[in-house]
Design a protein around this motif. Structure first.
Motif, PDB file in Angstrom:
ATOM      1  N   GLY A  98       0.892  -1.336  -0.070  1.00 54.80           N
ATOM      2  CA  GLY A  98       0.062   0.056   0.042  1.00 54.80           C
ATOM      3  C   GLY A  98       0.749   1.150  -0.090  1.00 54.80           C
ATOM      4  N   GLN A  99       2.125   1.071  -0.049  1.00 48.93           N
ATOM      5  CA  GLN A  99       2.829   2.481  -0.323  1.00 48.93           C
ATOM      6  C   GLN A  99       4.150   2.211  -1.267  1.00 48.93           C
ATOM      7  OE1 GLN A  99       4.441   2.713   3.874  1.00 48.93           O
ATOM      8  NE2 GLN A  99       6.054   1.373   3.311  1.00 48.93           N
ATOM      9  N   ALA A 100       4.820   3.209  -1.486  1.00 48.71           N
ATOM     10  CA  ALA A 100       5.857   3.348  -2.711  1.00 48.71           C
ATOM     11  C   ALA A 100       6.966   2.178  -2.197  1.00 48.71           C
ATOM     12  CB  ALA A 100       6.396   4.528  -2.736  1.00 48.71           C
ATOM     13  N   SER A 101       7.252   1.475  -3.215  1.00 50.88           N
ATOM     14  CA  SER A 101       8.343   0.381  -3.104  1.00 50.88           C
ATOM     15  C   SER A 101       9.481   1.035  -2.593  1.00 50.88           C
ATOM     16  CB  SER A 101       8.483  -0.140  -4.636  1.00 50.88           C
ATOM     17  OG  SER A 101       7.356  -1.016  -4.970  1.00 50.88           O
ATOM     18  N   CYS A 102      10.335   0.216  -2.176  1.00 55.96           N
ATOM     19  CA  CYS A 102      11.515   0.779  -1.671  1.00 55.96           C
ATOM     20  C   CYS A 102      12.292   1.412  -2.544  1.00 55.96           C
ATOM     21  CB  CYS A 102      12.436  -0.456  -1.043  1.00 55.96           C
ATOM     22  SG  CYS A 102      13.954   0.113   0.084  1.00 55.96           S
ATOM     23  N   HIS A 103      12.790   1.188  -3.966  1.00 56.66           N
ATOM     24  CA  HIS A 103      13.491   1.610  -4.887  1.00 56.66           C
ATOM     25  C   HIS A 103      12.889   3.047  -5.247  1.00 56.66           C
ATOM     26  CE1 HIS A 103      10.921  -0.559  -7.661  1.00 56.66           C
ATOM     27  NE2 HIS A 103      10.841   0.564  -8.291  1.00 56.66           N
ATOM     28  N   VAL A 104      11.417   3.149  -5.284  1.00 58.15           N
ATOM     29  CA  VAL A 104      10.921   4.400  -5.564  1.00 58.15           C
ATOM     30  C   VAL A 104      11.021   5.370  -4.422  1.00 58.15           C
ATOM     31  CG1 VAL A 104       8.530   5.442  -5.937  1.00 58.15           C
ATOM     32  CG2 VAL A 104       8.928   3.154  -6.926  1.00 58.15           C
ATOM     33  N   LYS A 105      10.613   4.830  -3.002  1.00 59.20           N
ATOM     34  CA  LYS A 105      10.909   5.704  -1.819  1.00 59.20           C
ATOM     35  C   LYS A 105      12.387   6.084  -1.829  1.00 59.20           C
ATOM     36  CE  LYS A 105       9.890   7.286   2.334  1.00 59.20           C
ATOM     37  NZ  LYS A 105       9.265   8.601   2.415  1.00 59.20           N
ATOM     38  N   PHE A 106      13.413   5.517  -2.014  1.00 58.10           N
ATOM     39  CA  PHE A 106      14.851   5.654  -2.064  1.00 58.10           C
ATOM     40  C   PHE A 106      15.480   5.759  -3.192  1.00 58.10           C
ATOM     41  CE2 PHE A 106      13.749   3.852   2.021  1.00 58.10           C
ATOM     42  CZ  PHE A 106      14.097   4.907   2.931  1.00 58.10           C
ATOM     43  N   ASP A 107      16.216   4.740  -3.870  1.00 58.14           N
ATOM     44  CA  ASP A 107      16.631   4.722  -5.161  1.00 58.14           C
ATOM     45  C   ASP A 107      17.252   3.457  -5.440  1.00 58.14           C
ATOM     46  OD1 ASP A 107      19.473   4.524  -4.514  1.00 58.14           O
ATOM     47  OD2 ASP A 107      19.076   6.327  -3.319  1.00 58.14           O
ATOM     48  N   GLU A 108      17.226   2.937  -6.537  1.00 54.47           N
ATOM     49  CA  GLU A 108      17.547   1.577  -6.758  1.00 54.47           C
ATOM     50  C   GLU A 108      18.828   0.916  -6.254  1.00 54.47           C
ATOM     51  OE1 GLU A 108      17.337   0.431 -11.070  1.00 54.47           O
ATOM     52  OE2 GLU A 108      15.853   1.957 -11.358  1.00 54.47           O
ATOM     53  N   ALA A 109      19.720   1.614  -6.296  1.00 50.21           N
ATOM     54  CA  ALA A 109      21.024   1.207  -5.611  1.00 50.21           C
ATOM     55  C   ALA A 109      20.749   1.043  -4.140  1.00 50.21           C
ATOM     56  CB  ALA A 109      22.208   2.266  -5.704  1.00 50.21           C
ATOM     57  N   THR A 110      20.072   1.962  -3.472  1.00 51.55           N
ATOM     58  CA  THR A 110      19.968   1.852  -2.036  1.00 51.55           C
ATOM     59  C   THR A 110      18.874   0.629  -1.918  1.00 51.55           C
ATOM     60  OG1 THR A 110      20.148   4.187  -1.674  1.00 51.55           O
ATOM     61  CG2 THR A 110      18.982   3.062   0.064  1.00 51.55           C
ATOM     62  N   ALA A 111      17.949   0.191  -2.731  1.00 51.93           N
ATOM     63  CA  ALA A 111      17.302  -0.564  -2.425  1.00 51.93           C
ATOM     64  C   ALA A 111      17.730  -2.048  -2.612  1.00 51.93           C
ATOM     65  CB  ALA A 111      15.981  -0.649  -3.348  1.00 51.93           C
ATOM     66  N   ILE A 112      18.767  -2.275  -3.502  1.00 52.32           N
ATOM     67  CA  ILE A 112      19.401  -3.359  -3.650  1.00 52.32           C
ATOM     68  C   ILE A 112      20.265  -3.647  -2.565  1.00 52.32           C
ATOM     69  CG2 ILE A 112      21.564  -4.217  -5.078  1.00 52.32           C
ATOM     70  CD1 ILE A 112      20.750  -2.892  -7.318  1.00 52.32           C
ATOM     71  N   LEU A 113      21.160  -2.562  -1.984  1.00 54.23           N
ATOM     72  CA  LEU A 113      21.842  -2.497  -0.602  1.00 54.23           C
ATOM     73  C   LEU A 113      21.251  -2.964   0.500  1.00 54.23           C
ATOM     74  CD1 LEU A 113      24.460   0.368  -1.113  1.00 54.23           C
ATOM     75  CD2 LEU A 113      24.988  -2.003  -1.598  1.00 54.23           C
ATOM     76  N   ALA A 114      19.946  -2.528   0.472  1.00 54.47           N
ATOM     77  CA  ALA A 114      18.931  -2.660   1.683  1.00 54.47           C
ATOM     78  C   ALA A 114      18.527  -4.109   1.870  1.00 54.47           C
ATOM     79  CB  ALA A 114      17.676  -1.794   1.490  1.00 54.47           C
ATOM     80  N   GLY A 115      18.263  -4.594   0.635  1.00 53.94           N
ATOM     81  CA  GLY A 115      17.953  -6.142   0.404  1.00 53.94           C
ATOM     82  C   GLY A 115      19.130  -7.144   0.704  1.00 53.94           C
ATOM     83  N   ASP A 116      20.303  -6.731   0.314  1.00 54.82           N
ATOM     84  CA  ASP A 116      21.580  -7.548   0.549  1.00 54.82           C
ATOM     85  C   ASP A 116      21.877  -7.467   2.109  1.00 54.82           C
ATOM     86  OD1 ASP A 116      22.038  -7.652  -1.960  1.00 54.82           O
ATOM     87  OD2 ASP A 116      23.550  -6.328  -2.234  1.00 54.82           O
ATOM     88  N   ALA A 117      21.678  -6.397   2.768  1.00 55.65           N
ATOM     89  CA  ALA A 117      21.880  -6.149   4.048  1.00 55.65           C
ATOM     90  C   ALA A 117      20.697  -6.868   5.031  1.00 55.65           C
ATOM     91  CB  ALA A 117      21.753  -4.629   4.692  1.00 55.65           C
TER      92      ALA A 117
END
Length: 295
Positions: A98-117
């Motif tokens: 129900g809200q913006a996906s992580c890469h939309v809220k932040f950016d694609e690189a940050t979303a990738i790193l967040a998933g890795d972490a």
């Protein structure tokens, strides 16, 4: 509200408190990735997989604090998979829960790193002595989660899913895809309770059979939502599988046969729980909740 929904909410509240304690707090230049991790993980969700961990663990009188850590770890893995699945290179979804996906809220690189972490933190959590005092139990948890989440499990299933639009999958192929992509992590959620409780082989096999049928029923329900659900109610985009030409249970079986199959799988799943008598009642109720869900 039904008893099972009350139970889900109560379990989710406990898991959310555990997640809040375990997830890093944003600080310093690298704090942005911690913020993205928390956004992706603490932004709602039914906590279905953690609920299974807690229910399965309760069958064997395990320590609840350890079970909550495993439940939090599996939610981290699930959240990481959603973050990566939503990326433009994957399913390209702009909305999640129900809200913006992580890469939309932040950016694609940050979303990738967040998933890795999130993925690596999950293993840090379950391998810690606070999860279980016995190192053999912790090793079994690590091995089981690695298998469920990796190339022979969830990641392999996602690869199959990306290829699904270009393949003429039979119902057996669709079942294998979903058994890996969705079912493997659900199976770990159920089996982790038996691992924590050092249960018998018979008990583990019963939970494995239950999880297999539950996972397929869950995915059929998800396919039905994508086919005829409402985006606002579902909290994510719908109709994308058909638009992409992906083979699903619905596209392969049709709406009516898919619903019938989900009901049959639900019945099979509950049959596996006979070994546990009344102690498994929450696991029985969650099966029907999964089949009937609208979001």
């Amino acid at each position: 509200m039904s008893d099972i929904e009350d139970a889900l909410r109560a379990a989710a509240a406990k898991v959310d408190r555990t997640l809040d304690e375990l997830l890093p707090k944003p600080s310093g230049i690298e704090g942005r990735v911690a913020e993205a991790m928390r956004y992706a993980t603490l932004s709602g969700g039914k906590r279905f997989r953690p609920f299974l961990v807690l229910c399965a663990s309760s069958l064997f009188r395990t320590n609840e604090s350890g079970a909550l850590r495993v439940a939090a770890a599996i939610e981290m893995v699930h959240s990481y998979s959603l973050v990566h699945d939503d990326l433009p290179a994957m399913d390209d979804d702009d909305m999640r829960r129900g809200q913006a996906s992580c890469h939309v809220k932040f950016d694609e690189a940050t979303a990738i790193l967040a998933g890795d972490a999130l993925l690596t933190l999950a293993f840090e959590v379950i391998s810690a002595p606070a999860t279980h005092e016995n190192p053999d139990v912790r090793c079994r948890l690590v091995q089981a989660l690695a298998t469920a989440a990796g190339g022979q499990g969830m990641v392999g299933g996602q690869m199959l899913d990306l290829r699904a639009a270009d393949e003429d999958l039979t119902i057996a192929g669709v079942s294998r895809l979903q058994r890996l992509k969705t079912g493997a992590l659900i199976a770990f959620a159920c089996e982790s309770g038996a691992i924590l409780g050092r249960a018998s082989r018979e008990a583990r096999q019963a939970l494995r059979g239950y999880a297999h049928d539950l996972g397929l029923a869950f995915q059929i329900a998800d396919d039905l939502l994508d086919a005829d659900g409402d985006a606002k109610e579902a909290g994510k985009a719908v109709g994308k599988d058909a638009a992409a030409g992906k083979a699903t249970f619905v596209s392969t079986l049709g709406l009516d046969r898919a619903r019938t199959q989900a009901v049959m799988l639900a019945e099979q799943a509950t049959d596996h729980l006979d070994l546990f008598d009344k102690k498994a009642e929450p696991l029985r109720k969650i099966v029907q909740f999964v089949v009937d869900r609208r979001h």
